[in-house]
Design an enzyme around this catalytic site. Structure first.
Site: not given
Length: 299
Positions: A30, A221, A224, A252
């Protein structure tokens, strides 16, 4: 107690991977964690070390890798974007042992290999290359509120003056982005196993396997970068079927609970990354908050 250990194993990759972990949960990369807590990535690492949770450091973090990697006692990786050489390296200089580094295809390859080798000497175990976001996505909310990073939140591990900043068109951006040949060149020379992040198509997963990658990080992601990207859970079985059992897959994006993680593992993932979940904990209580979120998910 239930045995949560998992084995990341790929004997066929350019650098073979053989890593046993206490559980399949990872702290995903992040960026700019200094936005949420003054200790930024240091707090995340403290929690990871405490609960023995593998972590992936973002290259857009606010803490130098040289301050993080030597203090990491858990399995870890560094997430990396392909970099264009800074303008200051475009001229010959005796300060650089490779001589001239220019913003050509081979110059970009040499420059990225230098940076990867430096990270390996600092203790990096795995390299995660994000390949599907050579340029930041259009984030409507950020544009609407005219969000900008404060001065104390800088990407301290990236070149401050990059040739990428001179790009004036889509063609310029695409010219500086890596292609499959670039990634293969780097994978074959990397001192550590490489995983490609952002793979969401079975053909891309197979190609990553064929060029020597140890694994992939199946990630959208958090939608985003592209708001309409496919959900990881929807494509995960196809990814696993396409690469077989030896290719490591970390899923993820959008994980909010332990049951989410269990479902992704059942669908074919070897490991599961969480991102925004532990950032909520970081913002609330620093390292203690990250550890608390981590513990809830494991339980």
């Amino acid at each position: 107690p239930i045995d949560l250990s998992c084995h990341l194993y790929n004997p066929h990759s350019a650098v073979p991977l053989d890593m046993t972990l206490p559980h399949p949960l990872w702290l995903s990369p992040v960026a700019h964690q200094g936005l949420y807590h003054p200790q930024a990535e240091r707090a995340m690492l403290e929690a990871a070390n405490l609960l023995n949770t593998p972590c992936i450091f973002s290259c857009q973090g606010n803490t130098l890798f040289s301050a993080l990697l030597p203090k990491t006692t858990v399995a870890h990786a560094v997430q990396w974007y392909w970099q264009a050489p800074p303008q200051s390296l475009a001229q010959p200089s005796s300060q650089h042992n490779v001589g001239q580094i220019n913003n050509t295809k081979q110059g970009r390859r040499d420059y990225n290999l230098q940076l990867v080798e430096k990270l390996a000497t600092q203790g990096m175990q795995l390299l995660v290359i994000t390949i599907d976001a050579p340029h930041s996505g259009i984030r409507a909310v950020s544009r609407r509120v005219q969000a900008t990073l404060p001065s104390y939140c800088q990407a301290v591990n990236l070149p401050q003056s990059s040739a990428r900043g001179t790009a004036q068109s889509v063609n310029d951006l695409l010219a500086q982005a890596p292609d499959w040949a670039d990634i293969e060149w780097l994978v074959k020379r990397s001192p550590v196993p490489v995983l490609l992040k952002g793979i969401l198509h079975p053909n891309d997963a197979k190609r990553a396997r064929d060029i020597g990658c140890a694994g992939i990080v199946a990630s959208n992601h958090g939608q985003r970068v592209l708001a309409d990207a496919i959900a990881v859970a929807d494509i995960l079985p196809e990814l696993r079927h396409s690469v077989g059992d030896d290719m490591v897959i970390i899923a993820d994006g959008g994980v909010r609970s332990g049951s989410d993680a269990a479902k992704l593992i059942a669908l074919g993932a070897d490991g599961v990354g969480i991102g925004s979940g532990y950032i909520y904990g970081l913002a609330l209580a620093g390292a203690l908050g990250v550890a608390h979120v981590n513990k809830i998910l494991l339980e």
